[in-house]
Design an enzyme around this catalytic site. Structure first.
Site, PDB file in Angstrom:
ATOM      1  N   GLY A   7       0.818  -1.214   0.000  1.00 46.10           N
ATOM      2  CA  GLY A   7       0.000   0.000   0.000  1.00 46.10           C
ATOM      3  C   GLY A   7       0.848   1.259   0.000  1.00 46.10           C
ATOM      4  O   GLY A   7       0.656   2.163   0.819  1.00 46.10           O
ATOM      5  N   GLY A  11      -0.678   7.865   1.395  1.00 47.34           N
ATOM      6  CA  GLY A  11      -0.710   7.908   2.849  1.00 47.34           C
ATOM      7  C   GLY A  11       0.517   7.364   3.572  1.00 47.34           C
ATOM      8  O   GLY A  11       1.663   7.680   3.249  1.00 47.34           O
ATOM      9  N   ASP A  58      -3.617  -6.731  -6.508  1.00 44.22           N
ATOM     10  CA  ASP A  58      -4.699  -6.528  -5.552  1.00 44.22           C
ATOM     11  C   ASP A  58      -4.461  -7.527  -4.425  1.00 44.22           C
ATOM     12  O   ASP A  58      -4.504  -8.744  -4.649  1.00 44.22           O
ATOM     13  CB  ASP A  58      -6.048  -6.781  -6.237  1.00 44.22           C
ATOM     14  CG  ASP A  58      -7.217  -6.446  -5.317  1.00 44.22           C
ATOM     15  OD1 ASP A  58      -7.098  -6.634  -4.086  1.00 44.22           O
ATOM     16  OD2 ASP A  58      -8.258  -5.988  -5.825  1.00 44.22           O
ATOM     17  N   SER A 138      -4.498  -0.224  14.194  1.00 43.46           N
ATOM     18  CA  SER A 138      -5.268   1.020  14.356  1.00 43.46           C
ATOM     19  C   SER A 138      -5.714   1.103  15.806  1.00 43.46           C
ATOM     20  O   SER A 138      -5.835   0.066  16.488  1.00 43.46           O
ATOM     21  CB  SER A 138      -6.505   0.979  13.458  1.00 43.46           C
ATOM     22  OG  SER A 138      -7.393   2.037  13.771  1.00 43.46           O
ATOM     23  N   TYR A 151     -14.777  -2.939  10.565  1.00 41.14           N
ATOM     24  CA  TYR A 151     -13.416  -2.355  10.475  1.00 41.14           C
ATOM     25  C   TYR A 151     -12.664  -2.634  11.782  1.00 41.14           C
ATOM     26  O   TYR A 151     -11.518  -3.086  11.770  1.00 41.14           O
ATOM     27  CB  TYR A 151     -13.473  -0.845  10.187  1.00 41.14           C
ATOM     28  CG  TYR A 151     -12.081  -0.229  10.123  1.00 41.14           C
ATOM     29  CD1 TYR A 151     -11.202  -0.563   9.100  1.00 41.14           C
ATOM     30  CD2 TYR A 151     -11.637   0.659  11.110  1.00 41.14           C
ATOM     31  CE1 TYR A 151      -9.909  -0.034   9.052  1.00 41.14           C
ATOM     32  CE2 TYR A 151     -10.351   1.200  11.070  1.00 41.14           C
ATOM     33  CZ  TYR A 151      -9.498   0.852  10.034  1.00 41.14           C
ATOM     34  OH  TYR A 151      -8.223   1.374   9.990  1.00 41.14           O
ATOM     35  N   THR A 186      -4.968  11.117   5.495  1.00 43.33           N
ATOM     36  CA  THR A 186      -4.477  10.455   4.271  1.00 43.33           C
ATOM     37  C   THR A 186      -5.690  10.375   3.340  1.00 43.33           C
ATOM     38  O   THR A 186      -6.646  11.124   3.503  1.00 43.33           O
ATOM     39  CB  THR A 186      -3.983   9.029   4.607  1.00 43.33           C
ATOM     40  OG1 THR A 186      -5.095   8.299   5.143  1.00 43.33           O
ATOM     41  CG2 THR A 186      -2.842   9.041   5.621  1.00 43.33           C
ATOM     42  N   PHE A 188      -7.558   7.898   3.558  1.00 43.46           N
ATOM     43  CA  PHE A 188      -8.357   6.933   4.320  1.00 43.46           C
ATOM     44  C   PHE A 188      -9.853   7.307   4.371  1.00 43.46           C
ATOM     45  O   PHE A 188     -10.715   6.479   4.053  1.00 43.46           O
ATOM     46  CB  PHE A 188      -7.772   6.836   5.733  1.00 43.46           C
ATOM     47  CG  PHE A 188      -8.502   5.916   6.660  1.00 43.46           C
ATOM     48  CD1 PHE A 188      -8.232   4.554   6.679  1.00 43.46           C
ATOM     49  CD2 PHE A 188      -9.459   6.403   7.541  1.00 43.46           C
ATOM     50  CE1 PHE A 188      -8.894   3.698   7.547  1.00 43.46           C
ATOM     51  CE2 PHE A 188     -10.135   5.558   8.412  1.00 43.46           C
ATOM     52  CZ  PHE A 188      -9.852   4.204   8.412  1.00 43.46           C
TER      53      PHE A 188
HETATM   54  P1  NDP Z   1      -4.669   5.437   2.208  1.00 42.62           P
HETATM   55  O1  NDP Z   1      -6.032   5.219   1.651  1.00 42.62           O
HETATM   56  O2  NDP Z   1      -4.020   6.753   1.976  1.00 42.62           O
HETATM   57  O3  NDP Z   1      -3.682   4.266   1.714  1.00 42.62           O
HETATM   58  C1  NDP Z   1      -4.103   2.943   1.690  1.00 42.62           C
HETATM   59  C2  NDP Z   1      -3.128   2.100   0.886  1.00 42.62           C
HETATM   60  O4  NDP Z   1      -3.593   0.741   0.887  1.00 42.62           O
HETATM   61  C3  NDP Z   1      -3.036   2.537  -0.558  1.00 42.62           C
HETATM   62  O5  NDP Z   1      -1.701   2.536  -0.991  1.00 42.62           O
HETATM   63  C4  NDP Z   1      -3.833   1.461  -1.308  1.00 42.62           C
HETATM   64  O6  NDP Z   1      -3.274   1.225  -2.601  1.00 42.62           O
HETATM   65  C5  NDP Z   1      -3.592   0.227  -0.428  1.00 42.62           C
HETATM   66  N1  NDP Z   1      -4.666  -0.737  -0.653  1.00 42.62           N
HETATM   67  C6  NDP Z   1      -5.965  -0.637  -0.270  1.00 42.62           C
HETATM   68  N2  NDP Z   1      -6.667  -1.680  -0.759  1.00 42.62           N
HETATM   69  C7  NDP Z   1      -5.782  -2.453  -1.450  1.00 42.62           C
HETATM   70  C8  NDP Z   1      -5.901  -3.651  -2.202  1.00 42.62           C
HETATM   71  N3  NDP Z   1      -7.079  -4.296  -2.341  1.00 42.62           N
HETATM   72  N4  NDP Z   1      -4.799  -4.167  -2.785  1.00 42.62           N
HETATM   73  C9  NDP Z   1      -3.617  -3.548  -2.662  1.00 42.62           C
HETATM   74  N5  NDP Z   1      -3.418  -2.412  -1.971  1.00 42.62           N
HETATM   75  C10 NDP Z   1      -4.514  -1.862  -1.380  1.00 42.62           C
HETATM   76  O7  NDP Z   1      -4.825   5.165   3.784  1.00 42.62           O
HETATM   77  P2  NDP Z   1      -3.766   5.150   4.983  1.00 42.62           P
HETATM   78  O8  NDP Z   1      -2.403   5.467   4.540  1.00 42.62           O
HETATM   79  O9  NDP Z   1      -4.363   5.957   6.063  1.00 42.62           O
HETATM   80  O10 NDP Z   1      -3.899   3.623   5.411  1.00 42.62           O
HETATM   81  C11 NDP Z   1      -2.799   2.763   5.581  1.00 42.62           C
HETATM   82  C12 NDP Z   1      -3.100   1.817   6.734  1.00 42.62           C
HETATM   83  O11 NDP Z   1      -3.213   2.582   7.932  1.00 42.62           O
HETATM   84  C13 NDP Z   1      -4.401   1.032   6.601  1.00 42.62           C
HETATM   85  O12 NDP Z   1      -4.171  -0.292   7.012  1.00 42.62           O
HETATM   86  C14 NDP Z   1      -5.346   1.731   7.566  1.00 42.62           C
HETATM   87  O13 NDP Z   1      -6.331   0.880   8.053  1.00 42.62           O
HETATM   88  C15 NDP Z   1      -4.363   2.150   8.639  1.00 42.62           C
HETATM   89  N6  NDP Z   1      -4.797   3.234   9.524  1.00 42.62           N
HETATM   90  C16 NDP Z   1      -5.147   4.437   9.008  1.00 42.62           C
HETATM   91  C17 NDP Z   1      -5.547   5.454   9.866  1.00 42.62           C
HETATM   92  C18 NDP Z   1      -6.005   6.787   9.386  1.00 42.62           C
HETATM   93  O14 NDP Z   1      -6.675   7.512  10.145  1.00 42.62           O
HETATM   94  N7  NDP Z   1      -5.677   7.188   8.171  1.00 42.62           N
HETATM   95  C19 NDP Z   1      -5.552   5.244  11.325  1.00 42.62           C
HETATM   96  C20 NDP Z   1      -5.165   3.935  11.746  1.00 42.62           C
HETATM   97  C21 NDP Z   1      -4.789   2.978  10.863  1.00 42.62           C
HETATM   98  P3  NDP Z   1      -4.125   1.133  -3.956  1.00 42.62           P
HETATM   99  O15 NDP Z   1      -5.427   1.841  -3.727  1.00 42.62           O
HETATM  100  O16 NDP Z   1      -3.269   1.777  -4.994  1.00 42.62           O
HETATM  101  O17 NDP Z   1      -4.284  -0.335  -4.170  1.00 42.62           O
HETATM  102  C1  8X3 Z   2      -8.486   4.549  11.476  1.00 43.12           C
HETATM  103  C2  8X3 Z   2      -8.763   5.284  12.744  1.00 43.12           C
HETATM  104  O1  8X3 Z   2     -10.540   5.828  14.461  1.00 43.12           O
HETATM  105  O2  8X3 Z   2     -11.159   6.005  12.127  1.00 43.12           O
HETATM  106  O3  8X3 Z   2      -8.047   3.259  11.726  1.00 43.12           O
HETATM  107  O4  8X3 Z   2     -10.888   3.874  13.133  1.00 43.12           O
HETATM  108  S1  8X3 Z   2     -10.422   5.228  13.104  1.00 43.12           S
END
Ligand code: NDP
Ligand code: 8X3
Length: 250
Positions: A7, A11, A58, A138, A151, A186, A188
């Site tokens: 990923g 982000g 994927d 998370s 989630y 991000t 997200f």
């Molecule tokens: P983003 O949406 O910015 O990034 C998510 C990344 O995951 C992208 O690079 C996306 O790549 C990849 N991804 C998602 N689905 C797939 C798939 N099916 N196959 C391959 N790659 C995939 O979000 P974040 O950077 O915030 O998220 C990163 C991690 O951090 C996640 O696990 C999220 O749950 C976790 N997190 C985020 C928080 C937040 O508040 N943002 C808080 C706590 C945890 P692409 O779409 O190109 O495939």
């Molecule tokens: C992302 C943070 O609080 O939206 O993992 O679940 S929260």
């Protein structure tokens, strides 16, 4: 030194790629958006004297994961750091009104995808008797909040898997830990609300959320401890957020 980051198109994953590249790691970066991966590869190879390998798959598709990883050369399989970051939240509905397709997408990505990648890479690490795995969990994997149901369940599973992998991989000197962030700005929320920018913006309104570099720095810190030190678990929150649901906004 080689780090594999899932990923990395956005982000936290993209921030990790930049920081690890800056610290002389060669990278394997993955995601579905190939154009972004290629742009990042070009940027990092031009800025730092490192090699970046792009794997476009994927993560929900086990066959795709396996054939992409099998493209790696013997040298590239000597992965020191695996960052299991790819993940998402889809929707924010109470359980009774939740969408099955959202639930399946989250389970398939956050749990099954992490397992597919880790099973292969941990076996390579075992072969070399070296390695460190950081799972991106998370705060939702520590607490459950209203409408977070599936989630939260997937991130609780990441928490459990982190502990389980740490036990099973212990004899092979593979360190396993997790970072559990609160709100990080991000893509997200944009993904969670299916492109609804107004709704996504509201999540961070009136407070300063974490930025993806904050999390990347924490992950880099975890991986740069001496070999005899393992950071099992880090919860990192914005100063304005006490729990999943308690934050202070101006
Ligand atoms: P983003 O949406 O910015 O990034 C998510 C990344 O995951 C992208 O690079 C996306 O790549 C990849 N991804 C998602 N689905 C797939 C798939 N099916 N196959 C391959 N790659 C995939 O979000 P974040 O950077 O915030 O998220 C990163 C991690 O951090 C996640 O696990 C999220 O749950 C976790 N997190 C985020 C928080 C937040 O508040 N943002 C808080 C706590 C945890 P692409 O779409 O190109 O495939
Ligand atoms: C992302 C943070 O609080 O939206 O993992 O679940 S929260």
């Amino acid at each position: 030194m080689i780090a594999l980051i899932t990923g990395a198109t956005s982000g936290i994953g993209r921030s990790c790629a930049k920081l690890f590249a800056k610290n002389n790691y060669n990278l394997i970066i993955t995601g579905r958006r190939l154009e972004r991966l290629n742009e990042l590869k070009l940027e990092l190879e031009n800025t730092f004297n490192i090699k970046v390998t792009v794997l476009n798959f994927d993560i929900r598709n086990q066959a795709e994961v396996e054939s992409a990883l099998n493209l790696l050369s013997r040298e590239e399989r000597k992965i020191e750091v695996l960052i299991n970051n790819a993940g998402l939240a889809a929707g924010l509905n109470n359980f009774q009104n939740g969408e099955l397709s959202h639930w399946e997408q989250m389970i398939d990505t956050n749990v099954k995808g992490l397992i597919y990648v880790s099973k292969i890479v941990s076996n390579w690490m075992i072969e070399y008797n070296n390695g460190q795995i950081i799972n991106v969990g998370s705060i939702a994997g520590k607490e459950v909040y209203a409408n977070g149901n599936v989630y939260c369940a997937t991130k609780h599973a990441v928490d459990a898997l982190t502990k389980a992998m740490r036990i099973d991989l212990l004899p092979h000197a593979i360190r396993v830990g997790a970072v559990h962030p609160g709100m990080v700005e991000t893509e997200f929320s944009l993904v969670r609300f299916e492109g609804d920018t107004e709704r996504a913006k509201k999540v961070y309104e009136g407070l300063t959320p974490l930025n993806p570099d904050d999390v990347a720095e924490t992950i880099f810190w975890m991986t740069s401890r001496p070999k005899h030190v393992n950071i099992n678990d880090v919860i990192i929150m914005p100063s304005a957020q006490a729990t999943s649901t308690v934050s202070i906004r101006k």
